[in-house]
Design a protein around this motif. Sequence first.
Motif, PDB file in Angstrom:
ATOM      1  N   MET A   1     -31.820-105.256 -94.286  1.00 30.97           N
ATOM      2  CA  MET A   1     -30.893-104.439 -95.035  1.00 30.97           C
ATOM      3  C   MET A   1     -29.702-105.669 -95.612  1.00 30.97           C
ATOM      4  N   GLN A   2     -29.478-105.363 -96.952  1.00 24.64           N
ATOM      5  CA  GLN A   2     -28.420-106.256 -97.447  1.00 24.64           C
ATOM      6  C   GLN A   2     -27.299-105.221 -97.828  1.00 24.64           C
ATOM      7  N   LEU A   3     -26.179-105.550 -97.138  1.00 21.52           N
ATOM      8  CA  LEU A   3     -25.025-104.654 -97.228  1.00 21.52           C
ATOM      9  C   LEU A   3     -24.216-105.059 -98.596  1.00 21.52           C
ATOM     10  N   SER A   4     -24.463-106.294 -98.931  1.00 23.74           N
ATOM     11  CA  SER A   4     -23.455-106.827-100.130  1.00 23.74           C
ATOM     12  C   SER A   4     -24.220-108.105-100.377  1.00 23.74           C
ATOM     13  N   PRO A   5     -23.844-108.500-101.510  1.00 26.44           N
ATOM     14  CA  PRO A   5     -24.739-109.902-101.717  1.00 26.44           C
ATOM     15  C   PRO A   5     -24.370-111.124-100.649  1.00 26.44           C
ATOM     16  N   PHE A   6     -23.525-110.834 -99.800  1.00 28.38           N
ATOM     17  CA  PHE A   6     -23.194-111.910 -98.904  1.00 28.38           C
ATOM     18  C   PHE A   6     -23.448-111.116 -97.438  1.00 28.38           C
ATOM     19  N   ILE A   7     -23.789-110.109 -97.242  1.00 27.59           N
ATOM     20  CA  ILE A   7     -23.823-109.709 -95.680  1.00 27.59           C
ATOM     21  C   ILE A   7     -25.391-109.184 -95.702  1.00 27.59           C
ATOM     22  N   HIS A   8     -26.050-109.615 -94.512  1.00 28.52           N
ATOM     23  CA  HIS A   8     -27.367-109.225 -94.260  1.00 28.52           C
ATOM     24  C   HIS A   8     -27.464-108.789 -92.793  1.00 28.52           C
ATOM     25  N   ILE A   9     -28.251-107.649 -92.669  1.00 23.34           N
ATOM     26  CA  ILE A   9     -28.185-107.170 -91.337  1.00 23.34           C
ATOM     27  C   ILE A   9     -29.574-107.209 -90.993  1.00 23.34           C
TER      28      ILE A   9
ATOM     29  N   PHE B   1     -29.189-104.966 -86.585  1.00 22.89           N
ATOM     30  CA  PHE B   1     -27.989-104.447 -86.377  1.00 22.89           C
ATOM     31  C   PHE B   1     -27.793-105.147 -84.961  1.00 22.89           C
ATOM     32  N   GLU B   2     -28.346-105.790 -84.608  1.00 26.44           N
ATOM     33  CA  GLU B   2     -27.976-106.999 -83.340  1.00 26.44           C
ATOM     34  C   GLU B   2     -27.686-108.105 -83.858  1.00 26.44           C
ATOM     35  N   HIS B   3     -28.149-108.705 -85.201  1.00 26.37           N
ATOM     36  CA  HIS B   3     -27.912-109.962 -85.737  1.00 26.37           C
ATOM     37  C   HIS B   3     -27.332-109.784 -87.330  1.00 26.37           C
ATOM     38  N   ILE B   4     -26.246-110.197 -87.420  1.00 25.97           N
ATOM     39  CA  ILE B   4     -25.448-109.906 -88.844  1.00 25.97           C
ATOM     40  C   ILE B   4     -25.262-111.207 -89.282  1.00 25.97           C
ATOM     41  N   ARG B   5     -25.953-111.607 -90.424  1.00 26.36           N
ATOM     42  CA  ARG B   5     -25.664-113.003 -91.102  1.00 26.36           C
ATOM     43  C   ARG B   5     -24.599-112.581 -92.360  1.00 26.36           C
ATOM     44  N   ILE B   6     -23.698-113.726 -92.351  1.00 23.48           N
ATOM     45  CA  ILE B   6     -22.496-113.594 -93.610  1.00 23.48           C
ATOM     46  C   ILE B   6     -22.601-114.957 -94.198  1.00 23.48           C
ATOM     47  N   ASN B   7     -22.882-114.970 -95.559  1.00 21.44           N
ATOM     48  CA  ASN B   7     -22.845-115.917 -96.255  1.00 21.44           C
ATOM     49  C   ASN B   7     -21.341-116.187 -96.546  1.00 21.44           C
TER      50      ASN B   7
END
Length: 75
Positions: free
Chosen positions: A1-9, A12-18
């Motif tokens: 799931m992409q919460l915003s252009p820079f947050i990728h979930i 729900f155990e691994h969250i990537r933030i650009n």
Amino acid sequence: MQLSPFIHIDDFEHIRINGPFELVLLSPRLCKLSGQGFTLTIESLDTIISTMNVDEVTINVRDLTRLELRKMDIV
């Protein structure tokens, strides 16, 4: 799931933030990042930054309790 252009979930155990994001606060249960006009708060039973560089932060969480993205007011 992409919460915003820079947050990728991923799961729900691994969250990537650009980035670029600045680490504001880190404790075993809380991680707070700031950047791109936003503040991101992640609370969980266990919060660990697994990778962090200029372009991306990957955070591993266990039992996520709060994920909050707020737009910062610029004055």
